[in-house]
Design a protein around this motif. Structure first.
Motif, PDB file in Angstrom:
ATOM      1  N   TRP A 132      15.134  26.711 -40.379  1.00  0.00           N
ATOM      2  CA  TRP A 132      15.750  26.099 -39.194  1.00  0.00           C
ATOM      3  C   TRP A 132      16.023  24.616 -39.418  1.00  0.00           C
ATOM      4  O   TRP A 132      17.037  24.105 -38.966  1.00  0.00           O
ATOM      5  CB  TRP A 132      14.891  26.312 -37.943  1.00  0.00           C
ATOM      6  N   ASP A 155      21.399  28.518 -35.501  1.00  0.00           N
ATOM      7  CA  ASP A 155      19.968  28.630 -35.827  1.00  0.00           C
ATOM      8  C   ASP A 155      19.424  30.022 -35.493  1.00  0.00           C
ATOM      9  O   ASP A 155      18.728  30.633 -36.308  1.00  0.00           O
ATOM     10  CB  ASP A 155      19.154  27.561 -35.092  1.00  0.00           C
ATOM     11  N   ILE A 182      18.023  32.651 -38.246  1.00  0.00           N
ATOM     12  CA  ILE A 182      16.616  33.069 -38.185  1.00  0.00           C
ATOM     13  C   ILE A 182      16.509  34.587 -38.084  1.00  0.00           C
ATOM     14  O   ILE A 182      15.750  35.213 -38.829  1.00  0.00           O
ATOM     15  CB  ILE A 182      15.894  32.368 -37.009  1.00  0.00           C
ATOM     16  N   LEU A 237      15.238  35.959 -41.526  1.00  0.00           N
ATOM     17  CA  LEU A 237      13.791  36.162 -41.446  1.00  0.00           C
ATOM     18  C   LEU A 237      13.406  37.524 -40.880  1.00  0.00           C
ATOM     19  O   LEU A 237      12.427  38.120 -41.328  1.00  0.00           O
ATOM     20  CB  LEU A 237      13.149  35.045 -40.619  1.00  0.00           C
ATOM     21  N   ASN A 252      20.417  34.844 -47.497  1.00  0.00           N
ATOM     22  CA  ASN A 252      20.710  33.691 -46.643  1.00  0.00           C
ATOM     23  C   ASN A 252      22.077  33.067 -46.900  1.00  0.00           C
ATOM     24  O   ASN A 252      22.683  32.532 -45.983  1.00  0.00           O
ATOM     25  CB  ASN A 252      19.594  32.644 -46.702  1.00  0.00           C
TER      26      ASN A 252
END
Length: 146
Positions: free
Chosen positions: A40, A92, A96, A100, A106
């Protein structure tokens, strides 16, 4: 040729938006993958750097607005960053969840994220830098003060 003239703002925005997205992706990749900064925070740093770049190129090259005085520049910059805060929240949360929670790559997710965020940013920037809208806002403020 007429089609290009008609959509000039969008086409130029796409070019500079692509450059801003590249800056965002490169800064994110270096910060998160190389420097091991939390996702983040790396994403937010990349957002900040790419949006400072984006403010100036959008103002001067896409919508061709004048420098004006510092008060006007600060006002435009404030509106610009405020509108971009919404895209940062989406950015964000999307990163995430996708990286995650799902765990997806990513960099691939960041590219998809930049495409979606870029469209939102175009329309919000168009509204901020468009003098017709600015004149309309000034007229509304003037009517309220009566």
């Amino acid at each position: 040729m007429e089609l290009i003239k008609k959509h000039r703002d969008f086409l130029v925005y796409c070019l500079f938006g692509f450059m801003a997205s590249l800056i965002n992706i490169i800064v994110f990749t270096i910060a998160h993958n190389n420097l091991k900064i939390p996702l983040w925070l790396a994403n937010t740093i990349a957002w900040l750097i790419s949006n400072v770049f984006s403010f100036f190129v959008t103002k001067f090259y896409v919508f061709k607005t004048k420098m004006g005085n510092y008060k006007m520049m600060f006002k435009e910059g404030s509106y610009f960053l405020a509108s971009r805060l919404f895209s940062l929240l989406f950015d964000d949360l999307f990163m995430i969840v996708a990286v995650l929670v799902l765990p997806l790559n990513n960099i691939i997710i960041k590219v998809i994220d930049q495409l979606v965020v870029g469209l939102f940013n175009y329309f919000s920037s168009k509204w901020i830098f468009n003098y017709n809208n600015r004149n309309l806002l000034e007229k509304i403020k003037h009517l309220r003060s009566k």
